[in-house]
Design an enzyme around this catalytic site. Structure first.
Site, mmCIF file in Angstrom:
data_model
loop_
_atom_site.group_PDB
_atom_site.id
_atom_site.type_symbol
_atom_site.label_atom_id
_atom_site.label_comp_id
_atom_site.label_asym_id
_atom_site.label_seq_id
_atom_site.Cartn_x
_atom_site.Cartn_y
_atom_site.Cartn_z
ATOM 1 N N ILE A 56 18.869 -22.439 34.024
ATOM 2 C CA ILE A 56 19.378 -21.327 34.823
ATOM 3 C C ILE A 56 19.779 -21.798 36.222
ATOM 4 C CG2 ILE A 56 18.786 -19.068 35.814
ATOM 5 C CD1 ILE A 56 16.694 -18.815 33.467
ATOM 6 N N SER A 186 9.304 -13.787 36.188
ATOM 7 C CA SER A 186 9.455 -13.677 34.734
ATOM 8 C C SER A 186 8.931 -12.328 34.285
ATOM 9 C CB SER A 186 8.653 -14.791 34.066
ATOM 10 O OG SER A 186 8.606 -14.594 32.669
ATOM 11 N N TYR A 199 1.016 -19.666 32.659
ATOM 12 C CA TYR A 199 2.374 -19.396 33.155
ATOM 13 C C TYR A 199 2.443 -17.980 33.717
ATOM 14 C CZ TYR A 199 7.443 -18.597 32.834
ATOM 15 O OH TYR A 199 8.752 -18.280 33.107
ATOM 16 N N LYS A 203 3.245 -16.596 37.602
ATOM 17 C CA LYS A 203 4.324 -15.671 37.967
ATOM 18 C C LYS A 203 3.774 -14.416 38.643
ATOM 19 C CE LYS A 203 7.748 -18.234 36.482
ATOM 20 N NZ LYS A 203 8.696 -18.851 37.427
HETATM 21 N N1 LIG Z 1 14.373 -19.710 30.199
HETATM 22 C C1 LIG Z 1 13.731 -18.559 30.077
HETATM 23 O O1 LIG Z 1 13.671 -17.955 28.985
HETATM 24 C C2 LIG Z 1 13.068 -17.941 31.280
HETATM 25 C C3 LIG Z 1 12.540 -16.651 31.173
HETATM 26 C C4 LIG Z 1 11.935 -16.063 32.272
HETATM 27 C C5 LIG Z 1 11.854 -16.754 33.456
HETATM 28 N N2 LIG Z 1 12.358 -18.007 33.557
HETATM 29 C C6 LIG Z 1 12.239 -18.713 34.847
HETATM 30 O O2 LIG Z 1 13.521 -19.097 35.291
HETATM 31 C C7 LIG Z 1 13.421 -20.344 35.964
HETATM 32 C C8 LIG Z 1 14.363 -21.362 35.340
HETATM 33 O O3 LIG Z 1 14.072 -21.486 33.963
HETATM 34 P P1 LIG Z 1 14.802 -22.546 33.005
HETATM 35 O O4 LIG Z 1 14.487 -22.147 31.606
HETATM 36 O O5 LIG Z 1 16.205 -22.695 33.441
HETATM 37 O O6 LIG Z 1 13.939 -23.857 33.366
HETATM 38 P P2 LIG Z 1 14.117 -25.376 32.831
HETATM 39 O O7 LIG Z 1 15.358 -25.512 32.015
HETATM 40 O O8 LIG Z 1 12.809 -25.763 32.253
HETATM 41 O O9 LIG Z 1 14.341 -26.153 34.203
HETATM 42 C C9 LIG Z 1 13.289 -26.280 35.100
HETATM 43 C C10 LIG Z 1 13.830 -26.867 36.381
HETATM 44 O O10 LIG Z 1 12.720 -27.057 37.282
HETATM 45 C C11 LIG Z 1 12.725 -28.400 37.742
HETATM 46 N N3 LIG Z 1 11.371 -28.874 37.947
HETATM 47 C C12 LIG Z 1 10.391 -29.015 37.032
HETATM 48 N N4 LIG Z 1 9.290 -29.560 37.589
HETATM 49 C C13 LIG Z 1 9.584 -29.765 38.904
HETATM 50 C C14 LIG Z 1 8.877 -30.299 40.005
HETATM 51 N N5 LIG Z 1 7.622 -30.794 39.884
HETATM 52 N N6 LIG Z 1 9.477 -30.345 41.217
HETATM 53 C C15 LIG Z 1 10.734 -29.888 41.359
HETATM 54 N N7 LIG Z 1 11.478 -29.372 40.361
HETATM 55 C C16 LIG Z 1 10.912 -29.315 39.139
HETATM 56 C C17 LIG Z 1 13.425 -29.190 36.613
HETATM 57 O O11 LIG Z 1 14.058 -30.351 37.122
HETATM 58 P P3 LIG Z 1 13.399 -31.823 37.064
HETATM 59 O O12 LIG Z 1 12.734 -31.981 35.742
HETATM 60 O O13 LIG Z 1 14.592 -32.710 37.262
HETATM 61 O O14 LIG Z 1 12.469 -31.856 38.219
HETATM 62 C C18 LIG Z 1 14.495 -28.202 36.168
HETATM 63 O O15 LIG Z 1 15.639 -28.291 36.975
HETATM 64 C C19 LIG Z 1 11.952 -20.748 35.896
HETATM 65 O O16 LIG Z 1 11.289 -20.332 37.065
HETATM 66 C C20 LIG Z 1 11.430 -19.987 34.722
HETATM 67 O O17 LIG Z 1 10.035 -19.738 34.815
HETATM 68 C C21 LIG Z 1 12.975 -18.611 32.489
#
Ligand SMILES: NC(=O)c1ccc[n+]([C@@H]2O[C@H](COP(=O)([O-])OP(=O)(O)OC[C@H]3O[C@@H](n4cnc5c(N)ncnc54)[C@H](OP(=O)(O)O)[C@@H]3O)[C@@H](O)[C@H]2O)c1
Ligand SMILES: *[C@@H]1O[C@H](CO)[C@@H](O)[C@H](O)[C@H]1NC(C)=O
Length: 327
Positions: A56, A186, A199, A203
């Site tokens: 995202i 979330s 998790y 949140k």
């Molecule tokens: N996907 C869903 O269904 C969903 C639903 C509800 C809420 N959300 C929320 O939306 C947000 C984005 O979700 P997503 O699914 O796009 O996540 P994702 O694909 O898992 O990406 C996570 C991002 O966070 C970075 N990250 C992880 N560990 C880190 C650290 N220690 N320091 C700095 N950056 C870090 C990762 O980059 P690096 O690994 O390069 O550090 C990556 O860019 C999150 O907050 C998630 O909880 C997602």
């Protein structure tokens, strides 16, 4: 004679329209009533996005580029950030996107250094928006099984890191009299999330912190938008086509739409926004407005949901409610 008929028809039409919107919509009523992103909210503004190396966060960065923002992208993986930067440069020009490598679990001192660099970018104009989007991976396991290391890492990356960054950046924002935090929380930050207890805890913590922060600083120009998405389609989302439950596909909002609605919410100054299809959206409404019914429902499906998650099945299916009992 005619008036009561007209009034009741209008009433019925209203109920039908609202129900239709509720059943087919992908966000809460307030959010969907706002329409489009206000471009002027982001044009030439500095927007810092964490977790922008994929998912995202990457999509948000690209949409903000098309809205004319100056963008700072953060994450740990430098090569992925370079790739995203290259793609954004194609939209907006290379001078309007900067990389700041950041590990949110690296502690206050190294986060301070990154914050100081962020405020010096783009000739030191300062940061207008931070989108707290990065999060630790979220494998599904029961509350009993969560390893200590994953507990600590989740709270470090999802809660302590973003709070530290916020505390360190705030003095700069207060000096300018403005700043806006957009927090990717979330649905698991609004309702119980069986199989994702830690998790969910992280949140809920974010929601508590950022709503409190806004209440303290709103009159000094600090805005907070807490965004609560349900299941979103990203490259890392589970692929249902390979699961045992043939033909049952989880209906997920696309990451493009999730990013768009996030920017709608922020540009209209919403304090909280929910992004999801049914049934998760309905559960959010239930838990918010009829908690005893909402919690009753979650207690009924919770144990089964953990099992289904382990089998990589549809954890949002109605079958959870009507299926066989778990011991
Ligand atoms: N996907 C869903 O269904 C969903 C639903 C509800 C809420 N959300 C929320 O939306 C947000 C984005 O979700 P997503 O699914 O796009 O996540 P994702 O694909 O898992 O990406 C996570 C991002 O966070 C970075 N990250 C992880 N560990 C880190 C650290 N220690 N320091 C700095 N950056 C870090 C990762 O980059 P690096 O690994 O390069 O550090 C990556 O860019 C999150 O907050 C998630 O909880 C997602
Ligand atoms: C960064 O991402 C690339 C491509 O996805 C991967 O090959 C590499 O191992 C990652 N680097 C680190 C340090 O995680």
């Amino acid at each position: 004679m005619l008036l009561p008929i007209i009034i009741s028809s209008v009433f019925v039409a209203l109920i039908v329209t609202l129900s239709h919107k509720f059943i087919t919509g992908d966000g809460d009523f307030t959010l969907l009533s706002k329409g489009k992103v206000k471009r002027e909210s982001f044009q030439d503004k500095v927007v810092w996005i964490t977790g922008a190396s994929r998912g995202i966060g990457e999509v948000l960065a690209k949409q903000l580029a098309t809205l004319g923002a100056k963008i700072i992208i953060s994450a740990r993986n430098e090569s992925e950030l370079e790739r995203v930067k290259k793609e954004i440069s194609g939209i907006n020009g290379p001078e309007r996107v900067e990389i700041l490598r950041l590990d949110l679990s690296s502690g206050e001192d190294s986060i301070r250094e990154v914050v100081e660099r962020a405020v010096s970018l783009f000739d030191g104009v300062g940061v207008d928006y931070v989108i707290h989007n990065a999060a630790f991976e979220r494998p599904k396991s029961t509350a009993l099984e969560v390893p200590e290391a994953s507990l600590k890492a989740t709270l470090d990356v999802n809660v302590i890191g973003p709070i530290s960054l916020t505390r360190l950046l705030l003095p700069h924002m207060l000096k300018r009299g403005r700043g806006h935090f957009v927090v990717m929380s979330s649905a698991a930050g609004k309702t119980p999330a069986p199989g994702q207890s830690v998790y969910s805890a992280s949140k809920f913590a974010l929601n508590g912190y950022f709503h409190s922060l806004r209440s303290e600083l709103y009159q000094k120009g600090i805005m907070v938008t807490v965004v609560c998405p349900g299941p979103i389609e990203t490259s890392s989302a589970p692929d249902m086509s390979t699961s045992g439950q043939k033909g049952v596909k989880e209906k997920r909002v696309s990451s493009e739409r999730c990013a768009e609605l996030t920017l709608v919410a922020a540009s209209h100054g919403l304090k909280e926004a929910w992004i999801s299809y049914q049934p998760v959206l309905g559960v959010m409404y239930l838990v918010q407005y009829m908690p005893s019914v909402g919690f009753w429902l979650m207690d009924k499906i919770g144990a089964k949901r953990v099992v289904v998650a382990r089998q990589k099945g549809n954890t949002y299916s109605m079958n959870l409610l009507f299926g066989r009992k778990q011991e």
